[in-house]
Motif scaffolding. Structure first.
Motif, short mmCIF file in Angstrom:
data_model
loop_
_atom_site.label_atom_id
_atom_site.label_comp_id
_atom_site.label_asym_id
_atom_site.label_seq_id
_atom_site.Cartn_x
_atom_site.Cartn_y
_atom_site.Cartn_z
N LEU A 1 0.97 -1.37 0.41
CA LEU A 1 0.10 -0.15 -0.01
C LEU A 1 0.86 1.51 0.11
N LYS A 2 1.47 1.28 0.67
CA LYS A 2 3.06 2.20 0.57
C LYS A 2 3.21 2.80 -1.06
N THR A 3 3.10 1.43 -1.46
CA THR A 3 4.60 1.67 -2.74
C THR A 3 3.47 2.41 -3.69
N SER A 4 2.30 1.52 -3.08
CA SER A 4 1.07 2.38 -4.21
C SER A 4 0.99 3.97 -4.04
N PHE A 5 1.16 4.34 -3.32
CA PHE A 5 1.30 6.23 -2.74
C PHE A 5 2.69 6.60 -3.64
N LYS A 6 3.64 5.87 -3.37
CA LYS A 6 4.71 6.75 -3.55
C LYS A 6 4.76 6.64 -5.77
N ILE A 7 3.75 5.56 -6.33
CA ILE A 7 4.00 5.86 -7.53
C ILE A 7 2.91 6.79 -8.42
N VAL A 8 1.36 7.00 -7.33
CA VAL A 8 0.42 7.53 -8.12
C VAL A 8 1.24 9.13 -8.17
N ARG A 9 -0.14 9.78 -9.33
CA ARG A 9 0.28 10.71 -9.33
C ARG A 9 -0.51 11.72 -7.86
N PRO A 10 0.18 12.79 -7.40
CA PRO A 10 -0.85 13.83 -6.91
C PRO A 10 -2.70 14.34 -7.43
N GLY B 1 -4.08 12.06 -7.07
CA GLY B 1 -4.32 10.55 -7.74
C GLY B 1 -5.50 9.30 -6.51
N LYS B 2 -5.24 8.31 -6.46
CA LYS B 2 -5.93 7.40 -6.12
C LYS B 2 -5.71 6.29 -5.86
N VAL B 3 -5.78 6.26 -4.47
CA VAL B 3 -4.95 4.09 -4.29
C VAL B 3 -6.53 3.42 -3.99
N ILE B 4 -6.89 3.01 -4.47
CA ILE B 4 -7.84 1.37 -4.41
C ILE B 4 -7.83 0.25 -3.58
N PHE B 5 -8.03 0.36 -2.60
CA PHE B 5 -7.05 -0.85 -1.50
C PHE B 5 -8.44 -1.64 -1.13
N PHE B 6 -8.49 -3.15 -2.08
CA PHE B 6 -9.13 -4.09 -1.39
C PHE B 6 -9.20 -5.16 -1.04
N GLN C 1 -0.18 15.49 -0.16
CA GLN C 1 0.78 14.98 -1.84
C GLN C 1 -1.24 14.95 -2.63
N SER C 2 -2.27 15.89 -2.05
CA SER C 2 -2.99 15.56 -2.43
C SER C 2 -3.30 14.10 -3.03
N LYS C 3 -3.58 13.22 -2.34
CA LYS C 3 -3.73 11.45 -2.50
C LYS C 3 -5.02 10.97 -1.92
N SER C 4 -5.95 10.19 -2.36
CA SER C 4 -6.88 10.14 -1.63
C SER C 4 -6.75 7.82 -1.77
N LEU C 5 -7.09 7.53 -0.24
CA LEU C 5 -7.25 6.33 -0.62
C LEU C 5 -8.58 5.83 -0.15
N LEU C 6 -9.59 5.15 -1.24
CA LEU C 6 -10.53 4.68 -1.41
C LEU C 6 -10.39 3.25 -1.31
N THR C 7 -11.44 2.35 -0.34
CA THR C 7 -11.76 1.42 0.00
C THR C 7 -13.07 0.90 -0.40
N GLY C 8 -13.94 -0.06 0.27
CA GLY C 8 -15.64 -0.47 0.33
C GLY C 8 -15.39 -1.64 0.30
N ASP C 9 -16.15 -2.17 0.49
CA ASP C 9 -17.36 -3.59 0.78
C ASP C 9 -17.44 -4.05 -0.27
N LEU C 10 -17.73 -4.97 -0.87
CA LEU C 10 -18.84 -5.33 -1.53
C LEU C 10 -20.09 -5.63 -1.78
N TRP C 11 -20.29 -6.11 -0.58
CA TRP C 11 -21.68 -5.79 0.05
C TRP C 11 -22.22 -4.56 -0.23
N ASP C 12 -21.83 -3.72 0.37
CA ASP C 12 -22.30 -2.35 0.80
C ASP C 12 -23.08 -1.88 -0.77
N TYR C 13 -22.29 -2.41 -1.80
CA TYR C 13 -22.61 -2.14 -3.56
C TYR C 13 -24.08 -3.16 -4.24
N LEU C 14 -23.72 -4.70 -3.42
CA LEU C 14 -24.80 -5.50 -4.02
C LEU C 14 -26.09 -5.60 -2.65
#
Length: 316
Positions: free
Chosen positions: A215-224, A226-231, A249-262
């Motif tokens: 996850l920390k590496t993901s934030f290193k490669i995403v642009r300002p 940008g967002k990291v989708i953690f799943f 850094q103007s970066k976002s972390l987004l995540t979610g549980d599939l069951w909240d969308y089904l």
């Protein structure tokens, strides 16, 4: 009925295969004769006792599968005996028979096999909500996927390509790299190379991270901006993330549980039909799943823990 079960938490050696009572059908339920069950890392976590699992004596794992309606309760009018169905969140699924509510079931077109349905139910619907609800990138965006050749990764990569994204990623060996390229990825790095420095040169708007420890590496490669989708946590839990650093850094972390969308029958039908359209038009093509009979559950779970590509299913 025959089922794969365990009586105490632990390793693969706890799994047993044998006879258990068939589940009793209530008036508002459907009895499904299983044809194929999906195997996922969440099943490993449940076996170990460090993930939620439905209370049952003994424990029966599995939440994903496909089969034929064997009986319906008196209050059920949406399904009939003999109808093909699949599901992504019905408990006690690694057995010959499973009881579900009508809202949990999704009709399975005759053009799709039970094995394919068990291969894409959970991971395909997961990819759908990650792409269409969390990321929402515009065509032409550059995105990065960890584990492109895993169960979710293969579907995710092809869905993103079909939606017009430029897909980058990293994988462990040349064979997996070739598979990802064949499935439409534009550039695939090998993990033992200096891929991090190369990825940082790309203008990556979104990173899909189901590995956890990266996850920390993901934030290193995403642009300002940008967002990291953690799943997911396929390789373990991520290190803590400092929200102040993300803010700076103007970066976002987004995540979610599939069951909240089904959340209802309409959402399941809409999302499954969108997933089917990718398959039926050939925009998503999957390597054949690795198959094990339900009776060989220990071998299947062991294979999941070892190096593998794509999906593992248990046939009934």
């Amino acid at each position: 009925m025959r089922a794969l079960f365990f009586k105490q938490f632990g390793g693969v050696e706890q799994l047993q295969y044998g006879e258990l009572p068939q589940p009793q059908l209530h008036a508002d339920q459907v009895l499904v004769a299983m044809k194929a069950c999906g195997l996922n890392f969440a099943d490993i976590y449940r076996l170990r006792g460090n993930y939620h699992i439905e209370p049952h004596t003994p424990y029966i794992n599995g939440y994903e599968g496909a089969g034929v309606v064997a009986a319906v309760g008196a209050q059920v009018h949406d399904y009939h005996v003999g109808q093909r169905v699949f599901f992504a969140d019905v408990t006690l699924a690694q057995a010959e028979y499973v009881v579900a509510t009508p809202a949990q079931l999704i009709p399975l077109p005759a053009t799709l096999s039970f094995k394919l349905a068990a291969s894409i139910a959970l991971q395909g619907l997961t990819a759908d909500f990650l792409v269409h609800d969390l990321a929402c990138d515009q065509p032409g965006s550059t995105v990065f996927v960890h584990g492109l050749t895993g169960g979710v990764g293969q579907i995710l990569t092809q869905m993103l390509v079909a939606d017009g994204m430029h897909v980058l990623g990293v994988t462990g060996n040349a064979a997996k790299r070739q598979l990802a390229l064949e499935q439409g990825a534009r550039r695939v790095f090998l993990r033992d190379s200096d891929w991090l420095a190369q990825a940082q040169q790309e203008k990556i708007t979104t990173v899909y991270d189901g590995v956890g420890t990266t996850l920390k590496t993901s934030f290193k490669i995403v642009r300002p901006r940008g967002k990291v989708i953690f799943f997911g946590m396929a390789a373990g839990s991520p290190a803590p993330i400092d929200p102040l650093q993300l803010l700076n850094q103007s970066k976002s972390l987004l995540t979610g549980d599939l069951w909240d969308y089904l959340s209802n029958r309409s959402a399941r039908l809409k999302r499954s039909q969108r997933l089917f359209s990718y398959l039926q038009t050939g925009q998503i093509k999957l390597a054949p799943a690795q198959e094990f009979p339900l009776s060989a559950g220990q071998a299947a779970y062991t294979a999941l823990l070892q190096t593998h590509t794509g999906k593992i299913i248990l046939t009934v």
